[in-house]
Design a protein around this motif. Structure first.
Motif, PDB file in Angstrom:
ATOM      1  N   ALA A 155     -11.248 -43.157 -63.415  1.00 59.10           N
ATOM      2  CA  ALA A 155     -12.096 -41.887 -63.023  1.00 59.10           C
ATOM      3  C   ALA A 155     -12.692 -41.480 -61.636  1.00 59.10           C
ATOM      4  O   ALA A 155     -12.296 -40.928 -60.891  1.00 59.10           O
ATOM      5  N   LEU A 156     -14.020 -42.276 -61.414  1.00 58.09           N
ATOM      6  CA  LEU A 156     -13.987 -41.911 -60.178  1.00 58.09           C
ATOM      7  C   LEU A 156     -13.182 -42.391 -59.169  1.00 58.09           C
ATOM      8  O   LEU A 156     -13.405 -41.702 -57.883  1.00 58.09           O
ATOM      9  N   PHE A 157     -12.682 -43.549 -59.546  1.00 59.71           N
ATOM     10  CA  PHE A 157     -11.601 -44.140 -58.485  1.00 59.71           C
ATOM     11  C   PHE A 157     -10.608 -43.220 -57.884  1.00 59.71           C
ATOM     12  O   PHE A 157      -9.628 -42.929 -56.927  1.00 59.71           O
ATOM     13  N   VAL A 158     -10.153 -42.325 -59.000  1.00 61.38           N
ATOM     14  CA  VAL A 158      -8.600 -41.222 -58.917  1.00 61.38           C
ATOM     15  C   VAL A 158      -9.425 -40.629 -58.373  1.00 61.38           C
ATOM     16  O   VAL A 158      -8.370 -39.588 -57.655  1.00 61.38           O
ATOM     17  N   VAL A 159     -10.178 -39.851 -58.692  1.00 61.49           N
ATOM     18  CA  VAL A 159     -10.918 -37.963 -58.274  1.00 61.49           C
ATOM     19  C   VAL A 159     -10.791 -37.755 -57.260  1.00 61.49           C
ATOM     20  O   VAL A 159     -10.299 -36.382 -56.410  1.00 61.49           O
ATOM     21  N   PRO A 160     -11.026 -38.526 -55.831  1.00 62.46           N
ATOM     22  CA  PRO A 160     -10.954 -38.025 -54.464  1.00 62.46           C
ATOM     23  C   PRO A 160      -9.710 -37.775 -54.338  1.00 62.46           C
ATOM     24  O   PRO A 160      -8.903 -36.630 -53.594  1.00 62.46           O
ATOM     25  N   VAL A 161      -8.685 -38.197 -54.579  1.00 62.50           N
ATOM     26  CA  VAL A 161      -6.827 -38.719 -54.095  1.00 62.50           C
ATOM     27  C   VAL A 161      -6.746 -36.997 -54.638  1.00 62.50           C
ATOM     28  O   VAL A 161      -6.303 -36.036 -54.441  1.00 62.50           O
ATOM     29  N   VAL A 162      -7.039 -36.752 -56.142  1.00 63.82           N
ATOM     30  CA  VAL A 162      -6.447 -35.262 -56.486  1.00 63.82           C
ATOM     31  C   VAL A 162      -7.731 -34.132 -56.098  1.00 63.82           C
ATOM     32  O   VAL A 162      -6.718 -32.965 -55.358  1.00 63.82           O
ATOM     33  N   ASP A 163      -8.660 -34.182 -55.325  1.00 65.95           N
ATOM     34  CA  ASP A 163      -9.497 -33.449 -55.120  1.00 65.95           C
ATOM     35  C   ASP A 163      -8.383 -32.797 -53.630  1.00 65.95           C
ATOM     36  O   ASP A 163      -8.358 -32.379 -52.784  1.00 65.95           O
ATOM     37  N   GLU A 164      -7.977 -34.113 -52.762  1.00 65.85           N
ATOM     38  CA  GLU A 164      -8.045 -34.059 -51.464  1.00 65.85           C
ATOM     39  C   GLU A 164      -6.570 -33.193 -51.497  1.00 65.85           C
ATOM     40  O   GLU A 164      -5.427 -32.048 -51.424  1.00 65.85           O
ATOM     41  N   PHE A 165      -5.626 -33.683 -52.997  1.00 62.89           N
ATOM     42  CA  PHE A 165      -4.379 -32.831 -53.425  1.00 62.89           C
ATOM     43  C   PHE A 165      -4.671 -31.188 -53.013  1.00 62.89           C
ATOM     44  O   PHE A 165      -4.232 -30.356 -52.153  1.00 62.89           O
ATOM     45  N   PHE A 166      -5.360 -30.967 -53.778  1.00 59.94           N
ATOM     46  CA  PHE A 166      -5.940 -29.721 -54.046  1.00 59.94           C
ATOM     47  C   PHE A 166      -6.113 -29.489 -52.512  1.00 59.94           C
ATOM     48  O   PHE A 166      -5.764 -27.612 -52.596  1.00 59.94           O
ATOM     49  N   TYR A 167      -6.876 -29.371 -52.047  1.00 59.43           N
ATOM     50  CA  TYR A 167      -7.464 -28.766 -51.090  1.00 59.43           C
ATOM     51  C   TYR A 167      -7.040 -28.870 -49.547  1.00 59.43           C
ATOM     52  O   TYR A 167      -6.424 -27.726 -49.133  1.00 59.43           O
ATOM     53  N   VAL A 168      -5.400 -29.791 -49.410  1.00 52.05           N
ATOM     54  CA  VAL A 168      -4.268 -30.114 -48.748  1.00 52.05           C
ATOM     55  C   VAL A 168      -3.365 -28.648 -48.914  1.00 52.05           C
ATOM     56  O   VAL A 168      -2.823 -27.955 -48.649  1.00 52.05           O
ATOM     57  N   LEU A 169      -3.397 -28.325 -50.524  1.00 52.03           N
ATOM     58  CA  LEU A 169      -2.438 -27.219 -51.124  1.00 52.03           C
ATOM     59  C   LEU A 169      -2.915 -25.880 -50.801  1.00 52.03           C
ATOM     60  O   LEU A 169      -2.169 -25.376 -50.848  1.00 52.03           O
ATOM     61  N   ILE A 170      -4.517 -26.264 -50.617  1.00 56.46           N
ATOM     62  CA  ILE A 170      -5.025 -24.924 -50.747  1.00 56.46           C
ATOM     63  C   ILE A 170      -4.625 -23.873 -49.518  1.00 56.46           C
ATOM     64  O   ILE A 170      -4.392 -23.135 -49.042  1.00 56.46           O
ATOM     65  N   ARG A 171      -5.054 -25.233 -48.311  1.00 59.85           N
ATOM     66  CA  ARG A 171      -4.798 -25.272 -47.019  1.00 59.85           C
ATOM     67  C   ARG A 171      -3.373 -24.426 -46.478  1.00 59.85           C
ATOM     68  O   ARG A 171      -3.311 -23.663 -46.068  1.00 59.85           O
TER      69      ARG A 171
END
Lengths: 371, 78
Positions: free
Chosen positions: A240-256
């Motif tokens: 999960a520690l490996f996967v979370v930053p990728v998912v995070d980045e997706f959400f922030y780019v989506l919000i932007r």
């Protein structure tokens, strides 16, 4: 509805209300006198918090007549009074016995199907003796097993104190009441499972029943156990520690992309930490379930959905970055901007791990395990 | 299969279960001993092995009990 079933519904609530009255009076008194500020007064100390919680649970127990909520309320008040230095009186436990008896009568009772049986004085005495003997045996075994387990746990906890410098951190952790409580709850759950299994084994050997045993052996959920390799939770935690930053980045780019005005509202600092942790817990739960799916016999095709969805997520993020740069949709789908994404991910990983370590440090300080 | 072999198979289950209980008790005692000698992680690992063997012994004995129940149990009226 006859009188008997009304009595069976009213009486447990009445017993619970009478026995839990001192705990209930806390809640009622607070509501009458101060309202909200009275609650805040209770929340200031640990014992006050537990007593307030137990009084809320007691109110629920009286309203629903549930034995489980009654026990939860008792456990909570025992912890609260233990912190304040008092011991619980034996009355609630007698009440618990009465409630359990009422509950089992209510379970088997059918309206209008009552029958009388004729037993002599001797039979009555024998029946009462059997009930008392089996209850006493159960209580004796649980008390003995509880003592044995608390001896093992306490000796394990108390030994490292002052033994060596290397064990100093461990001693600090084990002397913390919160961690002690966790260890004892785990030990008690294990003890309950062990005892109930032992009683089942003895009961089947003493009075073998073909129907019951066939029922148990046919129930595949009960017999087929999935062997979980040790430290599986830690394993999924690391994934999960490996996967979370990728998912995070997706959400922030989506919000932007969708709502650029939201990106300015502090998403880069304070809220981001909380959001990161929420996403981490979510991902952890999802991955935990998927890993279980992998280790089960006969993995299904849908188990590949997680790795596939991760690849799709990375592609979608790169496409969104291209769209943000002003390219048309078709062209950005053909030329996803993977370079910007990778540089952002590098920063994202570093930021996430720093905030994660910060949070772990904060958590251990909060429970008093680290100085 | 002869009934003698079947009975022997049942006692194998019981024997394995009781042996596992003995191993788990031994492990718990060893865990306390290791902790007294300040070998913390060894002790915790030993305690973990003790809990695991206790669980597995209970599982085996439970299976044996239900097999016994199917073989000699009476069909009661419902």
């Amino acid at each position: 509805m006859g009188w008997a079933s009304i009595t069976l519904r009213v009486l447990p609530r009445l017993i619970a209300a009478v026995i839990l009255w001192d705990i209930l009076s806390v809640l009622i008194g607070t509501i009458y006198s101060g309202g909200f500020s009275g609650f805040v007064e209770y929340l200031k100390t640990v014992s006050g918090f537990f007593i307030l919680m137990s009084s809320l649970l007691a109110a629920i127990a009286v309203v629903t007549g549930s034995v489980v909520v009654y026990v939860l309320s008792l456990v909570s008040v025992a912890i609260g009074k233990g912190f304040a230095g008092y011991v619980l009186s034996p009355a609630p436990f007698i009440g618990l016995g009465l409630l359990l008896a009422m509950d089992s009568i209510a379970l088997g009772y059918r309206e209008g199907q009552g029958k009388s049986i004729d037993i002599g004085l001797r039979g009555l005495g024998r029946g009462i003796a059997v009930v008392i003997a089996s209850l006493g045996l159960m209580i004796g075994v649980s008390v003995f097993a509880g003592y044995a387990l608390s001896y093992i746990v306490l000796s394990l906890i108390d030994m490292p104190r002052g033994v060596s410098l290397a064990a100093d951190l461990l001693a600090n952790m084990f002397s913390n009441p919160f961690i002690r409580l966790c260890i004892f709850v785990l030990a008690a759950l294990y003890l309950y499972k062990t005892l109930s299994d032992t009683v089942e084994i003895i009961a089947v050997f003493v009075k073998p029943s073909r129907r019951l045993s066939l029922g148990v052996l046919r129930n595949r959920e009960d017999i087929d156990i999935v062997i979980e390799y040790p430290l599986q939770t830690l394993f999924t935690f690391i994934i999960a520690l490996f996967v979370v930053p990728v998912v995070d980045e997706f959400f922030y780019v989506l919000i932007r992309t969708i709502a650029p005005q939201l990106a300015g509202l502090g998403f880069e600092s304070g809220i981001r930490l909380v959001a990161d942790m929420a996403v981490f817990v979510l991902i952890f739960v999802i991955i935990n379930r998927y890993i279980r799916g992998f280790t089960k016999f006969g993995a299904k095709a849908r188990d590949i959905a997680l790795p596939a969805s991760l690849a799709v997520l990375i592609y979608a993020t790169a496409v969104l970055i291209s769209i943000n740069r002003g390219l048309p949709v078709i062209q950005s789908m053909l030329n996803p901007d993977l370079e910007t994404l990778s540089s952002r991910l590098r920063e994202g990983y570093a930021a996430f791990y720093i905030s994660f370590l910060y949070l772990i440090d904060l958590l251990t300080r909060l429970v008093g395990a680290a100085p | 299969m002869s009934s003698r072999l079947r009975a022997a198979r049942f006692w194998i289950f019981v024997g394995v279960g009781i042996a596992l209980v003995a191993v788990s008790i031994l492990m718990f005692m060893m865990a306390i001993g290791y902790m007294q000698r300040a070998m913390v992680s060894t002790s915790l690992l030993t305690a973990f092995i003790g809990f695991t063997t206790l669980s597995s012994s209970l599982y085996v004995l439970r299976l044996a009990a239900h097999i016994y129940g199917v073989e000699v149990g009476s069909e009661e009226k419902t």
